[in-house]
Design an enzyme around this catalytic site. Structure first.
Site, PDB file in Angstrom:
ATOM      1  N   ASP A   1       0.866  -1.171   0.000  1.00  0.00           N
ATOM      2  CA  ASP A   1       0.000   0.000   0.000  1.00  0.00           C
ATOM      3  C   ASP A   1       0.902   1.219   0.000  1.00  0.00           C
ATOM      4  O   ASP A   1       2.111   1.109   0.142  1.00  0.00           O
ATOM      5  CB  ASP A   1      -1.007  -0.015   1.161  1.00  0.00           C
ATOM      6  CG  ASP A   1      -0.357   0.169   2.500  1.00  0.00           C
ATOM      7  OD1 ASP A   1       0.864  -0.015   2.577  1.00  0.00           O
ATOM      8  OD2 ASP A   1      -1.056   0.492   3.463  1.00  0.00           O
TER       9      ASP A   1
ATOM     10  N   ASP B   1      -1.567  -1.625   6.552  1.00  0.00           N
ATOM     11  CA  ASP B   1      -1.619  -1.120   7.916  1.00  0.00           C
ATOM     12  C   ASP B   1      -3.040  -1.069   8.461  1.00  0.00           C
ATOM     13  O   ASP B   1      -3.282  -1.326   9.621  1.00  0.00           O
ATOM     14  CB  ASP B   1      -0.976   0.273   7.995  1.00  0.00           C
ATOM     15  CG  ASP B   1      -1.546   1.223   6.954  1.00  0.00           C
ATOM     16  OD1 ASP B   1      -2.439   0.798   6.188  1.00  0.00           O
ATOM     17  OD2 ASP B   1      -1.104   2.379   6.904  1.00  0.00           O
TER      18      ASP B   1
ATOM     19  N   ASP C   1      -7.006  -3.496   5.207  1.00  0.00           N
ATOM     20  CA  ASP C   1      -6.044  -4.372   4.533  1.00  0.00           C
ATOM     21  C   ASP C   1      -6.106  -5.813   5.043  1.00  0.00           C
ATOM     22  O   ASP C   1      -5.508  -6.707   4.452  1.00  0.00           O
ATOM     23  CB  ASP C   1      -4.616  -3.852   4.732  1.00  0.00           C
ATOM     24  CG  ASP C   1      -4.444  -2.458   4.196  1.00  0.00           C
ATOM     25  OD1 ASP C   1      -5.049  -2.172   3.151  1.00  0.00           O
ATOM     26  OD2 ASP C   1      -3.730  -1.652   4.815  1.00  0.00           O
TER      27      ASP C   1
END
Ligand SMILES: Nc1ncnc2c1ncn2[C@@H]1O[C@H](COP(=O)(O)OP(=O)(O)OP(=O)(O)O)[C@@H](O)[C@H]1O
Ligand SMILES: [Ca+2]
Length: 562
Positions: free
Chosen positions: A131, A436, A440
């Site tokens: 990400d 995080d 996710d």
């Protein structure tokens, strides 16, 4: 969550390979033992086996039953010993040792391993889906641009041009529609702002444009909150004050803009949003995003008191269409130093880095270019760069076809990340995912190796992960790959060593058995050799540190053999 594949104790690529190796060695050992058994038995019972003094051991008719039986047992023992020698009992020991050793060493490289076997899996990773926020960027956000009525405030905290009533509405939105807080020390020191990085950036900007946090919050009361989530990418709140009930929204700029029917002008009057005005706003969002800023828009609408449900206010769905746009801010989140190098390292190592982010596609592109995930000279269009929505709406087959090409995915929802991971896995990739947020978690769980961020990560993300990156840095992720490869290489070396010893022992025994009817090393001796070779060999080879050469090879992936 229903899409998650069940945790069925799936084996890691290494386990699969080791099983293969073990079965193969077992088969070879067994067949060699069978041959030796056969040869020795035939020689013995046909009277070709002699004692050291030259007398024949077995003579049909003369040798007693007991003696014959003892001879047969002796032959059987030899055969069994050969099986024992052939089986690499030291292998599990070597594997566990090397995993445990590198796990300890990885702690020093800021990676906390939660599942031992994931070290090795990381070594065979062929792709990393990272990400953006916090992993590739610093997660230190500041508002650097602000757009109102299509004009840019310069500097971004100069709101003198805006009428006080418009500014008051904006400030109400900032102060009430937030999960962060502002604490002003009594001795007049600098304000202490808490919350997620995005919230912090916005609140700090609010303070600069003259927001008195506590005062604004005391002037109106919150009726209902719709918390921000990554699926909708916006958060809202209904507040009641003397001037009536306002619904404030704050979220991903182009999405909020698309639900706005009007805009608030400098003088405080509400103007309809015509096509031209909309384009002006769209253009400014695009410009900000292209310079790698995260765009957040503020909008509000009036709400009639009668429309508010008296009971069940908890279930109230805040009106989210026909909004009035207040303005848009651009938030800068700089790239982490060193990320470019780390990405390059991955490229050299044949590991493809992909960016999957919830942010605007243009912002994602700009950051991806900055950290070298996208090549400025390469193709920067679909399907290499794709929006989550476009990917989501494809058929499963189409997704599988383009999954390999996707390098940057913008405006992805949590489920899009999951879909991408599943598609890549089906393509035979060994997928590592970093993340995080709670959003996710599904992708982290589904990935072959989930890497959660230790500092900014939520508990949910960490719970679903295999490895926790303690300093949130992409560079550490690359170090994990390095360690993983070293584990793989060490296991390979150990197997090589074992095979050499075992093959030698087997060959000697077979030749001796066929030619002389006896074996040079008896059962106890063979077991001794085995014991010392296995344990000491495992100890020595398991603790080899990684070398730079490891990162110049191609990844081993899921299918290649040990
Ligand atoms: N607290 C917030 N309030 C309103 N909007 C927000 C907030 N935080 C983020 N946004 C908007 O939502 C978008 C990103 O949301 P999301 O949470 O899915 O991504 P992220 O997890 O922050 O990014 P990444 O996936 O790169 O880590 C941002 O582009 C921003 O416009
Ligand atoms: Ca995130």
């Amino acid at each position: 969550m229903a899409n998650l594949s069940e945790d069925n104790g799936e084996e890691t690529p290494l386990q699969v390979r080791l099983n293969g190796v073990a079965t193969f060695i077992g088969m070879v050992g067994l067949s060699v033992a069978g041959v030796v058994l056969g040869v020795l038995a035939i020689r013995y019972f046909t009277g070709h086996t002699k004692n050291p003094d030259g007398t024949v051991q077995f003579r049909a008719g003369t040798t007693g039953l007991k003696q014959g039986f003892m001879g047969a047992i002796r032959i059987l023992t030899i055969a069994v010993t050969i099986v024992v020698v052939a089986v690499p009992e030291g292998l599990p020991l070597a594997v566990t040792l090397t995993l445990a050793y590198s796990m300890r060493k990885m702690m020093r490289d800021k990676a906390l391993v939660r599942r031992l076997s994931s070290c090795e899996t990381m070594g065979s990773a062929t792709t990393i889906c990272s990400d953006k926020t916090g992993t590739l960027t610093l997660n230190k956000m500041t508002v650097v641009e602000a757009h109102f009525i299509g004009t840019r405030l310069d500097p971004c905290d100069d709101v003198r041009a805006i009428s006080s009533s418009s500014a008051a509405l904006l400030i109400e939105g900032i102060a009430q529609n937030t999960t962060g807080t502002v604490f002003l020390p009594e001795d007049g020191g600098a304000a202490d702002v808490t919350g997620s990085p995005t919230e912090k950036a916005i609140l700090s900007w609010g303070l600069k444009i003259g927001m008195d946090f506590n005062d604004v919050r005391s002037k109106s009361s919150v009726l209902h909150v719709f918390p921000f989530n990554s699926e909708k990418k916006r958060g809202g709140v209904a507040v009641q004050s003397d001037t009536g009930v306002h619904i404030h929204w704050k979220g991903a700029a182009e999405l909020v803009l698309s639900s706005c029917k009007s805009w608030l002008s400098l003088d405080g009057s509400v103007q309809p949003m015509d096509a031209q005005k909309r384009n002006v706003y769209k253009k400014s969002i695009e410009d900000m995003a292209k310079s790698s800023l995260r765009c957040v828009a503020f909008a509000y609408c009036q709400c009639d008191i009668e429309k508010i449900p008296k009971e069940d206010i908890a279930d109230w769905k805040l009106p989210e269409e026909d909004l009035t746009l207040l303005g848009i801010v651009g938030i800068k989140d700089p790239c982490r130093p060193g990320v470019r190098n780390a990405v390059q390292l991955c490229k050299n190592a044949g590991v493809k880095v992909r960016m999957v982010t919830g942010d605007n596609i243009e912002t994602a592109k700009a950051i991806a270019l900055e950290c070298g995930i996208l090549d400025a000279n390469g193709v920067i269009s679909e399907p290499f760069v794709i929006e989550g929505k476009a990917f989501r709406e494809m058929s499963e087959i189409a997704r599988g076809e383009i999954a390999d090409k996707i390098t940057v995915m913008g405006r992805s929802s949590p489920n899009d990340k999951l879909l991408l991971v599943q598609a890549l896995k089906r393509k035979g990739h060994v997928v590592a995912v970093t993340g995080d947020g709670t959003n996710d978690a599904p992708a982290l769980h589904e990935a072959d190796i989930g890497l959660a961020m230790g500092m900014s990560g939520t508990e949910v993300a960490k719970e679903s992960s295999d490895i926790i990156i303690l300093d949130d840095d992409f560079t550490s992720v690359v170090k994990v790959v390095r360690w993983g490869r070293s584990v793989y290489a060490n296991i390979q070396k150990f197997i090589q060593f074992q095979l050499t010893v075992n093959v030698a022992a087997l060959v000697i025994n077979v030749i001796a058995a066929v030619s002389s009817g006896d074996v040079p090393l008896n059962a106890v001796e063979l077991l001794w050799v085995n014991l010392i070779m296995d344990t000491l060999g495992a100890l020595a080879l398991a603790t080899e540190p990684p070398t730079d050469n490891l990162m110049k090879r191609q990844p081993v992936g899921r299918r290649s053999h040990l």
